[in-house]
Motif scaffolding. Structure first.
Motif, mmCIF file in Angstrom:
data_model
loop_
_atom_site.group_PDB
_atom_site.id
_atom_site.type_symbol
_atom_site.label_atom_id
_atom_site.label_comp_id
_atom_site.label_asym_id
_atom_site.label_seq_id
_atom_site.Cartn_x
_atom_site.Cartn_y
_atom_site.Cartn_z
ATOM 1 N N SER A 334 4.929 -34.640 -18.583
ATOM 2 C CA SER A 334 5.697 -35.960 -18.890
ATOM 3 C C SER A 334 6.117 -36.382 -17.242
ATOM 4 O O SER A 334 6.572 -35.665 -16.630
ATOM 5 N N TYR A 347 5.198 -41.621 -18.751
ATOM 6 C CA TYR A 347 3.967 -40.965 -19.221
ATOM 7 C C TYR A 347 3.902 -39.943 -19.857
ATOM 8 O O TYR A 347 4.667 -39.167 -19.524
ATOM 9 N N ASN A 349 1.419 -36.420 -21.658
ATOM 10 C CA ASN A 349 0.265 -35.882 -21.742
ATOM 11 C C ASN A 349 0.142 -34.760 -22.559
ATOM 12 O O ASN A 349 1.075 -33.836 -22.305
ATOM 13 N N PHE A 374 -4.378 -35.912 -25.209
ATOM 14 C CA PHE A 374 -3.927 -37.180 -25.773
ATOM 15 C C PHE A 374 -2.872 -37.767 -24.675
ATOM 16 O O PHE A 374 -2.210 -36.862 -23.955
ATOM 17 N N ASN A 375 -2.828 -38.971 -24.474
ATOM 18 C CA ASN A 375 -2.097 -39.504 -23.552
ATOM 19 C C ASN A 375 -1.621 -40.852 -24.032
ATOM 20 O O ASN A 375 -2.159 -41.646 -24.655
ATOM 21 N N ARG A 376 -0.309 -40.921 -23.754
ATOM 22 C CA ARG A 376 0.656 -42.251 -24.047
ATOM 23 C C ARG A 376 1.388 -42.724 -23.024
ATOM 24 O O ARG A 376 1.961 -41.927 -22.278
ATOM 25 N N ALA A 380 3.650 -46.433 -26.097
ATOM 26 C CA ALA A 380 2.889 -47.143 -26.952
ATOM 27 C C ALA A 380 1.964 -46.203 -27.614
ATOM 28 O O ALA A 380 2.044 -44.844 -27.379
ATOM 29 N N ASN A 381 1.227 -46.780 -28.668
ATOM 30 C CA ASN A 381 0.039 -45.742 -29.380
ATOM 31 C C ASN A 381 -0.838 -45.218 -28.388
ATOM 32 O O ASN A 381 -1.327 -45.871 -27.592
ATOM 33 N N GLY A 382 -0.811 -44.009 -28.282
ATOM 34 C CA GLY A 382 -1.846 -43.083 -27.351
ATOM 35 C C GLY A 382 -3.137 -43.080 -27.877
ATOM 36 O O GLY A 382 -3.466 -43.692 -28.998
ATOM 37 N N GLU A 383 -3.901 -42.426 -27.109
ATOM 38 C CA GLU A 383 -5.528 -42.335 -27.508
ATOM 39 C C GLU A 383 -5.775 -40.557 -27.444
ATOM 40 O O GLU A 383 -5.438 -40.081 -26.709
ATOM 41 N N TYR A 412 -7.602 -40.728 -17.082
ATOM 42 C CA TYR A 412 -6.626 -41.849 -17.679
ATOM 43 C C TYR A 412 -6.307 -42.542 -16.183
ATOM 44 O O TYR A 412 -5.822 -41.926 -15.283
#
Length: 509
Positions: A334, A347, A349, A374-376, A380-383, A412
């Motif tokens: 974080s 941020y 991860n 996973f990243n956010r 917001a909605n992460g990927e 990222y």
């Protein structure tokens, strides 16, 4: 009758042990990817105290003004983002805000070796390992101990073109270093310091820096294989950097005052850890890294920033029937950025990974791994991104190893690439919040040949590689809208380019 036999070990470069390639100790010849090792003797032998300069002399690596590139896989983005991941004892040393490598924060004191993995390594190391990794491994303490000290001084000569000489008197630079590493009972102690003053030969491009590190590791005597400790580093840097030359007449030795800026940077790093090992059976490792970075610009407070990063990783290793080694890990990171330059951002991860190394035969080793990343950003909605790697290594003869590998990479975007917005003299930087992540893959075939004769001891390594990436991030000059006024203007902005392809061969001896 009493007979005494003196045995001399037959040691070759093939027996060197690395950990970066598979997150477990293995001989360099058994790796499925290209691995290069830089020993501390390379530093002392060439009188180098800058990690970037040392790596630039190594095959396949180039560091251009702080931007690292392995086998031509990276462009240049002036300190914003890095496709090569720098590690200290397996933990990332990337700045939370710009996502760049702070070379001066990487200690060269009390090192055992530097390991370089060439090619995509995101399955084991996550984002920023798109192009490879550079791992700085600390040396282990011994009962005998080791203490070293050096001091250096030099001066910059004048150029032949007298109109380029802007200084009066000699430009003297100096640095000194002290390191101590020793085992005291059940506790390992390591101390390292480095101080440097470099006025530079370019006007408005001086630097003064210092770093201090403390390593403490305690071996528990009640529980076999249990150890724990804390590594601490404090770093201070005062430098003046620039973006443009002043004019063509004075060349590259005088910088434009409107783009030159003084930076006072402070970094604090705390690395607590605990490890439980059963030789040949299993290993549990829990490692944390807290990083605090403060950037202060006395001339322009609008670019000041503070960032905090907490990285935590749990790593499990175990052996199955002595033929399969399994690595599995959980990662959480974080970052918190408070900046007048980038604005404020949060941020996070999360990642889980696993890799198996299987000895199919005494000569054939197979490797397979997978990672879910996973990243956010800012809630917001992460990927969620899946990543894969595979490889094999075949021991053709005692000193000949064939290898092949395929691995995916991912990076990222950094906060600086997405949100940096400022004006430096005549240069304007526009933000790019819609920036997408970089991705790609790397394939390689190689052969490593050991040489052992009465006069030679070394390695010959030949590799054929192919790398393909998409959505690479580059700062491009163009006409862009101002995010506040909406007016269009000339400047630079980070953009996703389409595809890039790099392929070639490499010979290393």
């Amino acid at each position: 009758i009493s007979l005494d036999f003196a045995l001399e070990p037959e040691v070759t470069e093939m027996e060197q042990v690395v950990v970066s390639a598979g997150r477990l100790e293995q001989r360099v010849g058994e790796s499925t990817v290209s691995v290069s090792i830089i020993r501390p003797s390379a530093l002392s032998g060439s009188h180098i105290n800058d990690p970037a300069e040392l790596l630039s002399k190594h095959p396949g690596i180039e560091v251009l003004d702080g931007q690292a590139s392995i086998r031509g896989g990276s462009g240049f983005s002036y300190g914003a983002g890095s496709r090569v991941l720098a590690l200290k004892d397996g933990l990332p040393m990337i700045s939370p805000d710009a996502g760049s490598i702070r070379w001066w924060s990487l200690p060269l004191e009390n090192l055992s070796q530097i390991e370089v993995i060439k090619g995509a390594s995101s399955v084991l190391y996550g984002s920023s390992a798109l192009n490879g990794i550079i791992n700085f491994r600390s040396a282990e303490a011994t009962a005998k101990g080791h203490t070293a000290f050096f001091a250096e001084a030099g001066l910059y000569d004048q150029p032949r073109q007298q109109k380029w000489v802007w200084w009066k008197g000699p430009r003297v630079f100096s640095n000194l270093s002290f390191s101590h590493l020793k085992k005291y009972g059940n506790t390992d102690l390591g101390i390292g310091t480095f101080v440097q003053n470099d006025p530079g030969y370019r006007k408005r491009n001086n630097e003064a820096m210092g770093r201090m590190s403390l390593q403490l590791k305690h071996h528990n005597q009640k529980i076999q294989g249990l150890s724990y400790g804390m590594n601490t580093s404090v770093l201070l840097n005062n430098k003046t950097d620039f973006l443009l030359w002043e004019n063509a007449a004075t060349g590259a030795l005088v910088q434009d005052s409107s783009t030159a800026n003084r930076l006072n940077a402070t970094i604090l790093i705390l690395d607590p850890y605990i490890s439980l090992k059963r030789e040949g059976q299993y290993t549990h490792d829990l490692r944390l890294r807290y990083q605090f970075l403060d950037n202060e610009f006395p001339r322009g407070g609008q670019t000041n920033s503070q960032s905090r990063s907490l990285y935590a990783e749990y790593l499990l290793w175990f052996s199955v029937n002595g033929r399969m080694n399994v690595n599995a890990g959980l990662v959480q990171q974080s970052n918190q950025i408070r900046s007048n330059f980038y604005d404020d951002h949060e941020y996070m991860n999360l990642a889980a990974y696993g890799q198996a190394d299987y000895s199919a035969t005494p000569r054939l080793k197979l490797v397979g791994g997978v990672r879910m990343e996973f990243n956010r950003l800012n809630g917001a909605n992460g990927e969620l991104v899946p990543l894969f790697r595979t490889g094999l290594n075949y021991r053709l003869t005692d000193y000949t190893f064939l290898r092949g590998s395929f691995g995916q990479g991912y990076r990222y975007p950094s906060i600086a690439e997405k949100f940096a917005a400022t004006t430096l003299g005549a240069v304007k930087i526009f933000p790019s919040p819609e920036l997408k992540a970089e991705s790609g893959w790397n394939a390689e075939l190689g052969i490593k040949q050991g040489i052992l004769t009465e006069h030679w001891d070394g390695l010959v390594d030949v590799a054929l590689f192919y790398t393909q990436n998409k959505d690479l991030i580059e700062f491009l000059f163009g006409v862009y809208p101002d995010p506040i006024t909406g007016e269009y203007g000339f400047g630079f902005r980070a953009n996703n380019t389409e595809y890039s392809r790099v392929y070639g061969s490499e010979l290393e001896f």
